[in-house]
Design an enzyme around this catalytic site. Structure first.
Site, PDB file in Angstrom:
ATOM      1  N   SER A   1       5.790 -11.877  24.648  1.00  0.00           N
ATOM      2  CA  SER A   1       6.895 -12.703  24.176  1.00  0.00           C
ATOM      3  C   SER A   1       7.039 -13.997  24.995  1.00  0.00           C
ATOM      4  CB  SER A   1       8.177 -11.866  24.208  1.00  0.00           C
ATOM      5  OG  SER A   1       9.241 -12.514  23.561  1.00  0.00           O
TER       6      SER A   1
ATOM      7  N   HIS B   1       5.837 -12.539  19.058  1.00  0.00           N
ATOM      8  CA  HIS B   1       6.691 -12.127  17.946  1.00  0.00           C
ATOM      9  C   HIS B   1       7.829 -13.127  17.771  1.00  0.00           C
ATOM     10  CE1 HIS B   1       9.396  -9.526  20.847  1.00  0.00           C
ATOM     11  NE2 HIS B   1       9.313 -10.775  21.209  1.00  0.00           N
TER      12      HIS B   1
END
Length: 205
Positions: free
Chosen positions: A111, A136
């Protein structure tokens, strides 16, 4: 070596708490790192490390620094706050004007941590052979009234756009390609070889 910037009289942190690895001292190599989530506390520690390596101030020049040795930034993180990540990222950009920052990802780089790894000095961004990377959508746990939720949604979208544009700047991926990865609506995991192919790192070690 590293030191853990924690009070030795305090209890050991749980597995979910970040371990901030900061500058070791004037006589030691310029090492810093992050092990754990990107939180406000972790970002503050990393910011102080970067400022310390930049002569203790934001506005400085190479000529003002006594040491121009590369800063080595070790990262193993499950991600965390994107806003706190950007506070570190922006300081990295300032410091890189005076000193190179070599980044090294190992374990998991997920992330928001992906951008910190990719933001190292080009040619000096490394990843361990067995490290895993994940990209994501940004997420939020905002609640409250309908206007509050809408305002938070709009802000979340702006922050995600900022992150995508920054990732595109520091990789071989286009903005569209990064959005395509995110549009699968699930966590997308990548190997060290994938990270190298996408231009997020320069070498597997």
């Amino acid at each position: 070596m590293f030191i853990n910037n924690e009070n030795p009289e305090e209890p050991e942190p749980s597995e979910d708490e970040p371990h901030m690895l900061g500058p070791i001292g004037e006589e030691e190599p310029p090492l810093m790192g992050l092990v754990g989530d990107i939180t406000e506390e972790a970002a503050q520690q990393m910011a102080m490390s970067l400022l310390g390596f930049n002569g203790g101030k934001i506005m400085t020049t190479k000529e003002d620094l006594e040491d121009d040795e590369d800063i080595e930034f070790f990262i193993s993180s499950g991600g965390g706050s994107v806003n706190d990540m950007f506070s570190v990222y922006d300081l990295m950009r300032v410091v890189k004007a005076n000193r190179d920052i070599a980044t090294f990802g190992y374990g998991r780089v997920y992330s928001a941590a992906v951008l910190l790894l990719a933001a190292g000095t080009p040619g000096k961004r490394y990843i361990a052979k067995n490290a895993r990377m994940m990209i994501h959508h940004c997420s939020s746990n905002a609640g409250g009234t309908h206007p509050d939720i809408r305002a938070n949604f709009d802000e979340l979208k702006k922050v995600e756009d900022m992150m995508v544009e920054a990732l595109a700047e520091h990789s071989a991926l286009s903005v569209g390609e990064i959005y395509n990865i995110m549009s699968r609506n699930t966590d997308e995991f990548f190997s060290a070889e994938d990270a190298l192919e996408m231009g997020l790192v320069d070498k597997i070690i």
